[in-house]
Design a protein around this motif. Structure first.
Motif, PDB file in Angstrom:
ATOM      1  N   ALA A  44     -80.230  41.987 -10.284  1.00 22.12           N
ATOM      2  CA  ALA A  44     -80.272  43.442 -10.098  1.00 22.12           C
ATOM      3  C   ALA A  44     -78.891  43.992  -9.781  1.00 22.12           C
ATOM      4  O   ALA A  44     -78.466  45.010 -10.351  1.00 22.12           O
ATOM      5  CB  ALA A  44     -81.247  43.792  -8.970  1.00 22.12           C
ATOM      6  N   ALA A  45     -78.177  43.312  -8.890  1.00 24.64           N
ATOM      7  CA  ALA A  45     -76.827  43.774  -8.537  1.00 24.64           C
ATOM      8  C   ALA A  45     -75.909  43.694  -9.752  1.00 24.64           C
ATOM      9  O   ALA A  45     -75.085  44.573  -9.996  1.00 24.64           O
ATOM     10  CB  ALA A  45     -76.270  42.938  -7.395  1.00 24.64           C
ATOM     11  N   TRP A  46     -76.082  42.618 -10.532  1.00 23.38           N
ATOM     12  CA  TRP A  46     -75.217  42.391 -11.685  1.00 23.38           C
ATOM     13  C   TRP A  46     -75.397  43.475 -12.742  1.00 23.38           C
ATOM     14  O   TRP A  46     -74.426  44.002 -13.278  1.00 23.38           O
ATOM     15  CB  TRP A  46     -75.512  41.005 -12.258  1.00 23.38           C
ATOM     16  CG  TRP A  46     -74.668  40.621 -13.431  1.00 23.38           C
ATOM     17  CD1 TRP A  46     -75.028  40.608 -14.731  1.00 23.38           C
ATOM     18  CD2 TRP A  46     -73.298  40.183 -13.392  1.00 23.38           C
ATOM     19  NE1 TRP A  46     -73.986  40.202 -15.514  1.00 23.38           N
ATOM     20  CE2 TRP A  46     -72.899  39.922 -14.715  1.00 23.38           C
ATOM     21  CE3 TRP A  46     -72.366  39.986 -12.366  1.00 23.38           C
ATOM     22  CZ2 TRP A  46     -71.620  39.484 -15.058  1.00 23.38           C
ATOM     23  CZ3 TRP A  46     -71.088  39.551 -12.700  1.00 23.38           C
ATOM     24  CH2 TRP A  46     -70.726  39.304 -14.026  1.00 23.38           C
ATOM     25  N   THR A  47     -76.658  43.819 -13.034  1.00 27.23           N
ATOM     26  CA  THR A  47     -76.892  44.782 -14.110  1.00 27.23           C
ATOM     27  C   THR A  47     -77.007  46.217 -13.611  1.00 27.23           C
ATOM     28  O   THR A  47     -76.128  47.037 -13.862  1.00 27.23           O
ATOM     29  CB  THR A  47     -78.161  44.419 -14.912  1.00 27.23           C
ATOM     30  OG1 THR A  47     -79.217  44.207 -13.972  1.00 27.23           O
ATOM     31  CG2 THR A  47     -77.944  43.188 -15.743  1.00 27.23           C
ATOM     32  N   SER A  48     -78.055  46.524 -12.831  1.00 27.14           N
ATOM     33  CA  SER A  48     -78.248  47.925 -12.462  1.00 27.14           C
ATOM     34  C   SER A  48     -77.252  48.365 -11.401  1.00 27.14           C
ATOM     35  O   SER A  48     -76.941  49.549 -11.281  1.00 27.14           O
ATOM     36  CB  SER A  48     -79.684  48.174 -11.990  1.00 27.14           C
ATOM     37  OG  SER A  48     -80.031  47.274 -10.979  1.00 27.14           O
ATOM     38  N   GLY A  49     -76.696  47.423 -10.642  1.00 30.35           N
ATOM     39  CA  GLY A  49     -75.657  47.788  -9.683  1.00 30.35           C
ATOM     40  C   GLY A  49     -74.315  48.022 -10.355  1.00 30.35           C
ATOM     41  O   GLY A  49     -73.403  48.559  -9.750  1.00 30.35           O
ATOM     42  N   GLY A  50     -74.181  47.585 -11.623  1.00 31.36           N
ATOM     43  CA  GLY A  50     -72.938  47.808 -12.353  1.00 31.36           C
ATOM     44  C   GLY A  50     -71.860  46.784 -12.059  1.00 31.36           C
ATOM     45  O   GLY A  50     -70.721  46.923 -12.492  1.00 31.36           O
ATOM     46  N   ILE A  51     -72.244  45.702 -11.337  1.00 32.88           N
ATOM     47  CA  ILE A  51     -71.248  44.700 -10.959  1.00 32.88           C
ATOM     48  C   ILE A  51     -70.612  44.038 -12.189  1.00 32.88           C
ATOM     49  O   ILE A  51     -69.426  43.718 -12.173  1.00 32.88           O
ATOM     50  CB  ILE A  51     -71.907  43.632 -10.053  1.00 32.88           C
ATOM     51  CG1 ILE A  51     -72.245  44.233  -8.687  1.00 32.88           C
ATOM     52  CG2 ILE A  51     -71.031  42.426  -9.882  1.00 32.88           C
ATOM     53  CD1 ILE A  51     -71.070  44.395  -7.767  1.00 32.88           C
ATOM     54  N   SER A  52     -71.397  43.879 -13.261  1.00 32.87           N
ATOM     55  CA  SER A  52     -70.859  43.181 -14.436  1.00 32.87           C
ATOM     56  C   SER A  52     -69.614  43.899 -14.955  1.00 32.87           C
ATOM     57  O   SER A  52     -68.593  43.284 -15.244  1.00 32.87           O
ATOM     58  CB  SER A  52     -71.919  43.090 -15.530  1.00 32.87           C
ATOM     59  OG  SER A  52     -72.358  44.378 -15.890  1.00 32.87           O
ATOM     60  N   ARG A  53     -69.703  45.222 -15.026  1.00 31.93           N
ATOM     61  CA  ARG A  53     -68.576  46.020 -15.509  1.00 31.93           C
ATOM     62  C   ARG A  53     -67.347  45.847 -14.604  1.00 31.93           C
ATOM     63  O   ARG A  53     -66.230  45.629 -15.067  1.00 31.93           O
ATOM     64  CB  ARG A  53     -68.993  47.495 -15.551  1.00 31.93           C
ATOM     65  CG  ARG A  53     -67.909  48.452 -15.991  1.00 31.93           C
ATOM     66  CD  ARG A  53     -67.612  48.189 -17.438  1.00 31.93           C
ATOM     67  NE  ARG A  53     -66.277  48.591 -17.787  1.00 31.93           N
ATOM     68  CZ  ARG A  53     -66.017  49.633 -18.562  1.00 31.93           C
ATOM     69  NH1 ARG A  53     -66.994  50.354 -19.049  1.00 31.93           N
ATOM     70  NH2 ARG A  53     -64.787  49.931 -18.871  1.00 31.93           N
ATOM     71  N   TYR A  54     -67.588  45.940 -13.301  1.00 37.34           N
ATOM     72  CA  TYR A  54     -66.483  45.834 -12.342  1.00 37.34           C
ATOM     73  C   TYR A  54     -65.849  44.448 -12.402  1.00 37.34           C
ATOM     74  O   TYR A  54     -64.633  44.294 -12.275  1.00 37.34           O
ATOM     75  CB  TYR A  54     -66.980  46.103 -10.913  1.00 37.34           C
ATOM     76  CG  TYR A  54     -67.739  47.390 -10.736  1.00 37.34           C
ATOM     77  CD1 TYR A  54     -67.367  48.538 -11.427  1.00 37.34           C
ATOM     78  CD2 TYR A  54     -68.827  47.477  -9.865  1.00 37.34           C
ATOM     79  CE1 TYR A  54     -68.061  49.728 -11.259  1.00 37.34           C
ATOM     80  CE2 TYR A  54     -69.521  48.653  -9.689  1.00 37.34           C
ATOM     81  CZ  TYR A  54     -69.149  49.779 -10.396  1.00 37.34           C
ATOM     82  OH  TYR A  54     -69.838  50.941 -10.220  1.00 37.34           O
ATOM     83  N   PHE A  55     -66.712  43.455 -12.585  1.00 38.82           N
ATOM     84  CA  PHE A  55     -66.251  42.072 -12.646  1.00 38.82           C
ATOM     85  C   PHE A  55     -65.269  41.901 -13.814  1.00 38.82           C
ATOM     86  O   PHE A  55     -64.187  41.328 -13.668  1.00 38.82           O
ATOM     87  CB  PHE A  55     -67.461  41.155 -12.831  1.00 38.82           C
ATOM     88  CG  PHE A  55     -67.225  39.730 -12.441  1.00 38.82           C
ATOM     89  CD1 PHE A  55     -67.570  39.289 -11.175  1.00 38.82           C
ATOM     90  CD2 PHE A  55     -66.666  38.826 -13.325  1.00 38.82           C
ATOM     91  CE1 PHE A  55     -67.359  37.967 -10.802  1.00 38.82           C
ATOM     92  CE2 PHE A  55     -66.448  37.511 -12.953  1.00 38.82           C
ATOM     93  CZ  PHE A  55     -66.800  37.076 -11.697  1.00 38.82           C
TER      94      PHE A  55
END
Lengths: 275, 314
Positions: free
Chosen positions: A58-69
Motif C-alpha cells: 500500500a505504501a509503495w503504490t498508493s502512498g506514491g513511494i515507488s515514484r519517490y524511490f
C-alpha cells in the motif's frame, strides 16, 4: 587488574541497555509495519500476528513511494558518479601534480568544506532559479555535487598522497601523460577509497532533507525522504502503512550499512586522522 | 607544495621515432602544463560557482531589502530586524543550550568507546549496533520517534504502566527542545564513537599497561592516560559534534516539531528555511545565515582555543 575486570562486566550492563535502546525503535517500526490498524490500536507492543505484507504494498503504490524511490535513485546515482569522477581527478592533481596555484586551490577546497549549506542556501536558490535549474534533476544533482565535493576531494587527495611518487614516475617513463596516469594508475589503485567515499556520499545524498526540500518543490520530483514526510499527513490515522513507508525508505540504507560497515567507518575516520 | 612554475615531474621523453623530436617535445610540454588544470577544472568550477560565490552573494544580499525594498541597500536593517524578532532570539538561546549540552554529547561516545576499547564482553556487537542510527536519515529517525513519543504513544503508555505520569515530549515548550536534542544525540553518537575508536587505535598501549600495573583505577586511567593521549581526537569530535548540532538538525526539526510548540525548538537553520521558503523574506534569511556562519566560526575557534589551553596545562 581484577578490579578492572569487574568494572568491565559492570559496564557491560548499561552498554547492553544502550544497544537495545539503539536497535529497539527500528524493531518497533518493523513490527508495526506488519500489523493491521486494529492490532496497532489494541496493542502496540505485542508481536504482530498477521505479518501483513500488504502494508508495504500500500505504501509503495498508493502512498506514491515507488515514484519517490525512483527519483532518489536517479539523483543519487548521477550525483555519486560525478562526485567520484570530479573528486578523484582533482584529488590526483592536488596530490601528485605540481602546478601554479595548487596550494591556493587546495586551501579553497578546505575552506569550502566549512561552509554549511544553510549559509549559502538563499543565494543558491536564487542562482538555481535564474539559471532554470530549480525543480529539475540536474539542478538537485549539481547541488549535491557542490555540497559533497570538497569532502570527496579532501579524502581522495589524502588517499592518493599515500601512493608513492615512484609509481607515478614509473608510469610516466613508460610514456603515460597525466591523463594516462590518472586512468591506468589512480583509478585502479584508488578503488578502495573510491568505494568508501562513494558509499558515504551516497548515504549523504540519499538521506538529505534540506537540499531536496529547497531544490525540488513540486510533488512529482520529491525524493524518497521528502516523500516520507508527506506520507505522514496522508496516513496520519493509519500508522502501520506509514511505518511501512518509513521501513521501505530505511531498508536500502540498512542493507548498505550491513554490507559495507568497514568502508563506512574508514571514510568517517579518514577525515579525523589527518587532523 | 611550492607555488610557482615547478618543473614537470617527468623527465621529458625523447621524441618518438616517427615524429620530429622538437615539436613533439614542445607540444607535450604544453600539454603537461595544462593537464593539472584540466583535471581540476570541473571541481573548481562547481565549488566556486555553487559554494564560494553564493557565500559572498549571501553576505551582500543580507544588506538589501525584501518585498517592496527588494534589491535596494538597507544597511543593517535586516540585522536589527533579526535582533528584534523573538523567534530568532529563541533560536540563538537554543544555540547556547546546545553549547552547554555539547560535553554530554561528546562524553557519551567517548565513554562507550573507552569500554569497547577495554574489550567489554560483546564489544564487537556494540560497535556494529551503536553506529546503526548514524546511517539513517533524520526523516526516518524523526518519523519513528514521532510515533514513539506521541502523547498517547508507546513510551507514555510504558511510563504509565510503571506508575509514572505521561510527559508531553514534543508538545511541552520546556521539554521539546531537550527531546529533539536527545534524539539527535541518539542518532549521531555512533559517528563520534567510530572516530574515538580510530583514535584509540593510535594510543600508546605501553602507557596504559604501566598505569594498570601501578594499580590505577579506571577513572584515573581515563583522566591521566586516555584523555591526554587522545587530545587531538577529542578536539576533532568536539568541533564536528558542534557543527553537526548547528547544521544537521533541520531534518529532525522539520519532521518532529516544525519549530514548535510556540517557537521553542527553533534553531538558526530552521529559521533560515522558514524565512526563505515560507515567509518570502530571503534577505532576512541571508542575514540569519551570516549570523549562523559567524556563530559557528566563533564557537569553533573558541573551542579549539580552550581545548589547546586545557591540553597545555596538563
Amino acid at each position: 587488574m581484577r578490579e578492572l575486570r569487574v568494572t568491565k562486566w559492570v559496564a557491560a550492563v548499561p552498554m547492553m541497555a544502550i544497544a537495545l535502546a539503539t536497535i529497539y525503535p527500528l524493531i518497533f517500526t518493523l513490527n508495526v509495519a506488519l500489523k493491521t490498524r486494529h492490532e496497532y490500536i489494541l496493542d502496540r507492543f505485542s508481536l504482530t500476528e498477521s505479518l501483513r505484507w500488504d502494508n508495504l504494498g500500500a505504501a509503495w503504490t498508493s502512498g506514491g513511494i515507488s515514484r519517490y524511490f525512483i527519483n532518489s535513485l536517479i539523483v543519487v546515482g548521477f550525483a555519486v558518479a560525478l562526485l567520484l569522477l570530479f573528486g578523484s581527478m582533482a584529488g590526483f592533481a592536488l596530490s601528485h601534480l605540481r602546478f601554479r596555484g595548487s596550494r591556493t586551490l587546495f586551501l579553497a577546497c578546505l575552506a569550502a568544506l566549512f561552509i554549511p549549506f544553510q549559509v549559502i542556501m538563499v543565494p543558491l536558490a536564487r542562482t538555481m532559479a535564474d539559471t532554470g535549474l530549480m525543480d529539475t534533476y540536474p539542478g538537485l544533482i549539481l547541488a549535491y555535487v557542490a555540497q559533497f565535493l570538497p569532502f570527496t576531494i579532501y579524502l581522495m587527495a589524502s588517499y592518493y598522497n599515500g601512493i608513492p611518487a615512484e609509481i607515478v614516475d614509473a608510469a610516466r617513463i613508460d610514456g603515460n601523460g597525466p591523463f594516462g596516469v590518472y586512468r591506468r594508475i589512480m583509478v585502479p589503485l584508488g578503488a578502495p577509497a573510491l568505494l568508501s567515499v562513494g558509499i558515504l556520499d551516497a548515504l549523504f545524498c540519499w538521506n538529505d532533507v534540506l537540499i531536496a526540500l529547497l531544490m525540488m518543490p513540486s510533488a512529482q520530483h520529491r525524493t524518497l525522504m521528502i516523500g516520507v514526510t508527506s506520507l505522514r499527513g496522508q496516513y496520519s490515522s493509519d500508522i502501520p502503512t506509514f511505518s511501512a513507508g518509513v521501513l521501505i525508505a530505511a531498508v536500502p540504507v540498512l542493507a548498505v550499512y550491513l554490507f559495507f560497515q568497514r568502508q563506512i567507518a574508514e571514510a568517517v575516520t579518514a577525515g579525523s586522522m589527518k587532523g | 607544495m611550492p607555488i610557482g612554475d615547478a618543473p614537470p615531474l617527468v623527465r621529458p621523453i625523447v621524441g618518438r621515432a616517427n615524429r620530429p623530436a622538437i615539436t613533439s617535445h614542445r607540444g607535450r610540454a604544453r600539454w603537461e602544463r595544462l593537464a593539472p588544470y584540466l583535471l581540476i577544472a570541473p571541481a573548481v568550477l562547481v565549488i566556486v560557482l555553487f559554494r564560494l560565490w553564493p557565500l559572498l552573494l549571501g553576505v551582500n544580499f543580507s544588506f538589501t531589502g525584501d518585498g517592496d525594498r527588494n534589491g535596494t541597500p538597507v544597511g543593517l536593517d535586516n540585522y536589527t530586524d533579526l535582533w528584534n524578532d523573538p523567534v530568532f532570539r529563541i533560536a540563538l538561546r537554543n544555540v547556547g543550550l546546545l553549547v552547554l549540552l555539547l560535553p554530554v554529547a561528546v562524553a557519551i561516545p567517548g565513554l562507550l568507546a573507552t569500554f569497547i576499547f577495554l574489550r567489554v564482553p560483546g564489544n564487537r556487537l556494540y560497535r556494529t549496533v551503536y553506529f546503526f542510527p548514524a546511517v539513517l536519515s533524520p526523516v526516518i529517525i524523526g518519523s519513528i520517534f514521532n510515533l514513539l513519543l506521541a502523547y498517547d504513544g508507546p513510551l507514555n503508555e510504558l511510563l504509565q504502566t510503571a506508575g509514572l505520569g505521561s510527559v508531553d515530549w514534543l508538545g511541552d515548550p520546556k521539554v521539546a527542545i531537550f527531546t529533539v536534542v536527545g534524539v539527535h544525540i541518539w542518532a549521531t553518537f555512533g559517528m563520534a564513537l567510530v572516530v574515538f575508536l580510530a583514535g584509540f587505535a593510535t594510543l600508546d598501549t605501553t602507557l596504559l599497561d604501566a598505569a594498570r600495573s601501578d594499580g590505577a583505577s579506571l577513572p584515573q586511567v581515563i583522566w591521566h592516560v586516555i584523555v591526554p593521549g587522545l587530545s587531538r581526537t577529542i578536539q576533532f569530535v568536539f568541533v564536528t559534534t558542534m557543527i553537526g548540532m548547528l547544521t544537521s538538525m533541520f531534518g529532525l526539526l522539520y519532521v518532529m516539531t516544525s519549530g514548535g510548540p510556540g517557537g521553542s525548538t527553533y534553531l538558526p537553520e530552521y529559521y533560515i528555511w522558514i524565512q526563505q521558503g515560507q515567509m518570502n523574506r530571503p534577505a532576512l534569511a541571508s542575514a540569519a545565515s551570516t549570523v549562523l556562519f559567524l556563530v559557528m566560526l566563533v564557537v569553533g575557534l573558541a573551542q579549539i582555543g580552550l581545548l589547546r589551553k586545557a591540553g597545555r596545562e596538563d
